[in-house]
Write a protein that holds these residues in place. Structure first.
Motif, PDB file in Angstrom:
ATOM      1  N   THR A  70       0.830  -1.204   0.000  1.00  0.00           N
ATOM      2  CA  THR A  70       0.000   0.000   0.000  1.00  0.00           C
ATOM      3  C   THR A  70       0.864   1.255   0.000  1.00  0.00           C
ATOM      4  N   ALA A  77      -5.698   1.067  -0.559  1.00  0.00           N
ATOM      5  CA  ALA A  77      -5.849   0.926   0.888  1.00  0.00           C
ATOM      6  C   ALA A  77      -6.961  -0.059   1.248  1.00  0.00           C
ATOM      7  N   CYS A  80      -5.661  -3.473   1.155  1.00  0.00           N
ATOM      8  CA  CYS A  80      -4.796  -3.685   2.316  1.00  0.00           C
ATOM      9  C   CYS A  80      -5.625  -4.012   3.549  1.00  0.00           C
TER      10      CYS A  80
END
Length: 111
Positions: A70, A77, A80
């Protein structure tokens, strides 16, 4: 595993890089399994301590990989976060297995 696959396959992400954490899922219990087998033959605690160290290194790497991906903007994100949530589920399951079913001196009368 569903969360990790979602982190890869959802239309807004469409990158399969988070799937590399499966390698850590496979490798992380191996040092503990080998050390328990070896510790039955000898009374050495250094083997068990080394296996715990290696296992913790693999677990930290599994959580660090999506964060690094990320930060380098390889994945988004949201992917992630989904991968990290999947990591928590997988490692809590592995911990539960080792705590509940791998005891040699457990009392099965409680079941």
């Amino acid at each position: 595993m569903t969360l990790v696959i979602l982190a890869c396959a959802l239309p807004q992400y469409q990158l399969w890089w988070p799937l590399f954490v499966i390698l850590f899922y496979v490798l992380s219990p191996l040092p503990t399994i080998v050390a328990k087998r070896y510790a039955q033959q000898s009374q050495s605690t250094s083997c068990v301590e080394l296996s715990v160290f290696l296992t913790m290194g693999l677990i930290v790497s599994c959580f660090a990989l999506p964060i690094v991906l990320t930060r380098t903007e390889t994945i988004k994100a949201g992917a992630c976060y989904l991968t990290l949530c999947g990591n928590v589920v997988v490692y809590v399951t592995l911990l539960g297995y080792f705590l509940l079913f791998d005891n040699d001196d457990s009392d099965y009368g409680l079941w």
